[in-house]
Design a protein around this motif. Structure first.
Motif, mmCIF file in Angstrom:
data_model
loop_
_atom_site.group_PDB
_atom_site.id
_atom_site.type_symbol
_atom_site.label_atom_id
_atom_site.label_comp_id
_atom_site.label_asym_id
_atom_site.label_seq_id
_atom_site.Cartn_x
_atom_site.Cartn_y
_atom_site.Cartn_z
ATOM 1 N N MET A 59 48.245 -3.605 76.180
ATOM 2 C CA MET A 59 49.155 -2.747 76.784
ATOM 3 C C MET A 59 49.559 -2.000 75.708
ATOM 4 N N MET A 60 49.369 -0.600 75.920
ATOM 5 C CA MET A 60 49.639 0.407 74.963
ATOM 6 C C MET A 60 50.679 1.531 75.329
ATOM 7 N N LYS A 61 51.183 2.186 74.594
ATOM 8 C CA LYS A 61 52.187 3.263 74.998
ATOM 9 C C LYS A 61 51.396 4.723 74.734
ATOM 10 N N TRP A 62 51.660 5.332 76.027
ATOM 11 C CA TRP A 62 50.859 6.595 75.807
ATOM 12 C C TRP A 62 51.538 7.812 75.353
ATOM 13 N N GLY A 63 50.735 8.077 74.158
ATOM 14 C CA GLY A 63 51.412 9.202 73.296
ATOM 15 C C GLY A 63 51.127 8.719 71.846
ATOM 16 N N LEU A 64 49.974 9.380 71.187
ATOM 17 C CA LEU A 64 49.735 8.614 70.036
ATOM 18 C C LEU A 64 50.681 8.883 68.727
ATOM 19 N N ILE A 65 50.980 7.817 67.989
ATOM 20 C CA ILE A 65 51.847 8.008 66.774
ATOM 21 C C ILE A 65 50.974 7.419 65.625
ATOM 22 N N PRO A 66 50.354 8.298 64.772
ATOM 23 C CA PRO A 66 49.303 8.101 64.079
ATOM 24 C C PRO A 66 50.033 6.918 62.913
ATOM 25 N N SER A 67 49.261 6.204 62.349
ATOM 26 C CA SER A 67 49.556 4.937 61.451
ATOM 27 C C SER A 67 50.633 5.466 60.354
ATOM 28 N N SER A 136 37.117 5.729 83.582
ATOM 29 C CA SER A 136 37.735 5.462 82.491
ATOM 30 C C SER A 136 37.828 6.919 81.835
ATOM 31 N N PHE A 137 38.982 7.155 81.258
ATOM 32 C CA PHE A 137 39.160 8.334 80.175
ATOM 33 C C PHE A 137 38.667 7.569 78.874
ATOM 34 N N ALA A 138 38.260 8.529 78.208
ATOM 35 C CA ALA A 138 38.185 8.068 76.787
ATOM 36 C C ALA A 138 39.025 8.667 75.965
ATOM 37 N N GLY A 139 39.260 7.403 75.047
ATOM 38 C CA GLY A 139 40.766 7.595 74.496
ATOM 39 C C GLY A 139 40.633 7.125 72.877
ATOM 40 N N PHE A 140 41.780 7.400 72.151
ATOM 41 C CA PHE A 140 41.826 6.738 70.708
ATOM 42 C C PHE A 140 43.131 6.052 70.781
ATOM 43 N N TYR A 141 43.262 5.074 69.704
ATOM 44 C CA TYR A 141 44.348 4.363 69.707
ATOM 45 C C TYR A 141 44.788 4.357 68.252
ATOM 46 N N ASP A 142 46.029 3.937 67.862
ATOM 47 C CA ASP A 142 46.437 3.683 66.333
ATOM 48 C C ASP A 142 47.463 2.546 66.541
ATOM 49 N N ILE A 143 47.776 2.057 65.357
ATOM 50 C CA ILE A 143 48.911 1.054 65.208
ATOM 51 C C ILE A 143 49.925 1.604 64.165
ATOM 52 N N ASP A 149 59.385 -2.598 60.235
ATOM 53 C CA ASP A 149 57.668 -3.140 60.104
ATOM 54 C C ASP A 149 57.414 -3.694 61.401
ATOM 55 N N ARG A 150 57.942 -3.243 62.669
ATOM 56 C CA ARG A 150 57.322 -3.826 63.920
ATOM 57 C C ARG A 150 56.183 -2.811 64.189
ATOM 58 N N GLU A 151 55.271 -3.407 64.782
ATOM 59 C CA GLU A 151 53.961 -2.777 65.311
ATOM 60 C C GLU A 151 54.294 -2.026 66.620
ATOM 61 N N LEU A 152 53.775 -0.866 66.656
ATOM 62 C CA LEU A 152 53.476 -0.377 68.129
ATOM 63 C C LEU A 152 52.198 0.468 68.323
ATOM 64 N N LYS A 153 51.448 -0.231 69.355
ATOM 65 C CA LYS A 153 50.142 0.558 69.515
ATOM 66 C C LYS A 153 50.292 1.677 70.414
ATOM 67 N N THR A 154 49.819 2.579 70.296
ATOM 68 C CA THR A 154 49.717 3.956 71.054
ATOM 69 C C THR A 154 48.560 4.490 71.235
ATOM 70 N N TYR A 155 48.507 5.354 72.300
ATOM 71 C CA TYR A 155 47.126 5.942 72.731
ATOM 72 C C TYR A 155 46.992 7.203 73.103
ATOM 73 N N THR A 156 45.795 7.979 72.711
ATOM 74 C CA THR A 156 45.601 9.302 73.442
ATOM 75 C C THR A 156 44.421 9.713 74.200
ATOM 76 N N LEU A 157 44.676 10.362 75.237
ATOM 77 C CA LEU A 157 43.201 10.715 76.010
ATOM 78 C C LEU A 157 42.861 12.048 75.456
ATOM 79 N N ILE A 158 41.541 11.979 75.551
ATOM 80 C CA ILE A 158 40.966 13.360 74.949
ATOM 81 C C ILE A 158 40.587 14.192 76.075
ATOM 82 N N THR A 159 40.746 15.567 75.654
ATOM 83 C CA THR A 159 40.363 16.775 76.631
ATOM 84 C C THR A 159 39.185 17.443 76.265
ATOM 85 N N THR A 160 38.747 18.241 77.011
ATOM 86 C CA THR A 160 37.409 18.904 76.876
ATOM 87 C C THR A 160 37.234 20.083 77.757
ATOM 88 N N GLU A 161 36.320 20.925 77.713
ATOM 89 C CA GLU A 161 36.021 22.053 78.227
ATOM 90 C C GLU A 161 35.846 21.554 79.891
#
Length: 234
Positions: A59-67, A136-143, A149-161
């Motif tokens: 389970m991750m939160k939509w909207g990526l926050i880089p580490s 499935s959308f292709a996505g990236f995630y980060d922690i 010091d609490r961890e939050l995993k977030t993701y982003t989906l990739i867009t194209t032409e």
């Protein structure tokens, strides 16, 4: 960096058991959210690869926050999407492309872009691949870690032409993976640009079903089949 306003909503009409069967997972939570209106900021299931290479649901939160981000979590409302033409060049993403996820979905929404000087309101459309019930959308995630010091995993989906159908509505579309490419997308050994770039392309022309749906602001309060009820087929 260039932010992308495409694909700001999607649907996930699939329960935990459906996801377990679809992605051949060893285990899943007892329940996962089901929604006809997934919005940035919500926590949803994604599929990633564990250290031993097995696929797992997290389970991750939509909207990526880089580490490395130090200015608070509000950036997530600008990074729910990543443009395929900047993910390897923008300092915003750095090495995030090495952490990849599958984002399960059953459809997504897009709005027409308003014409400058026109009083015609934006129209909302619902898109779904013709050949997949769950895709499935292709996505990236980060922690990311907060000040405590609490961890939050977030993701982003990739867009194209856009492909032909999407182009009639918007100038971007999400990267939708073919089912046979999903395992390769998650393969941890793929760490170079040239390993990843071949996946970042639109779905083939004539592969999407597109229908007009309600666009009025009054529909904000509900999250059910009315979200995807067609007005006119397109």
């Amino acid at each position: 960096m260039r932010y992308d306003d495409g694909c700001g909503r999607y649907t996930l009409k699939a329960k935990a058991g459906d996801l377990q069967k679809r992605y051949k997972l060893a285990s899943v939570p007892e329940s996962t959210p089901v929604s006809y209106d997934v919005k940035p900021g919500q926590t949803l299931p994604v599929i990633d690869a564990s250290e031993n290479g097995n696929h797992q649901l997290e389970m991750m939160k939509w909207g990526l926050i880089p580490s490395w981000w130090r200015q608070g979590p509000k950036i997530a409302f600008k990074t729910f999407n990543a443009r395929d033409d900047t993910v390897f060049t923008s300092g915003m993403w750095r090495s995030i492309y090495k952490r990849r996820v599958l984002i399960p979905a059953t459809g997504y929404f897009e709005w027409t872009k308003p014409t400058i000087g026109s009083d015609v309101p934006k129209q909302k459309y619902f898109f779904r691949p013709k050949q997949y019930d769950i895709f499935s959308f292709a996505g990236f995630y980060d922690i990311w870690k907060d000040v405590e010091d609490r961890e939050l995993k977030t993701y982003t989906l990739i867009t194209t032409e856009p492909n032909k159908e999407a182009r009639a509505i918007h100038d971007r579309m999400p990267v939708i993976l073919h089912r046979e490419d999903e395992a390769s997308w998650l393969e941890p050994s793929r760490v170079k640009h040239e390993d990843i770039e071949p996946f970042l392309h639109p779905l083939e022309d004539n592969s999407l079903e597109v229908v007009e749906v309600r666009s009025d602001a009054a529909d904000w309060a509900y999250d059910d089949e009315r979200r995807v009820a067609p007005l006119n087929s397109r």
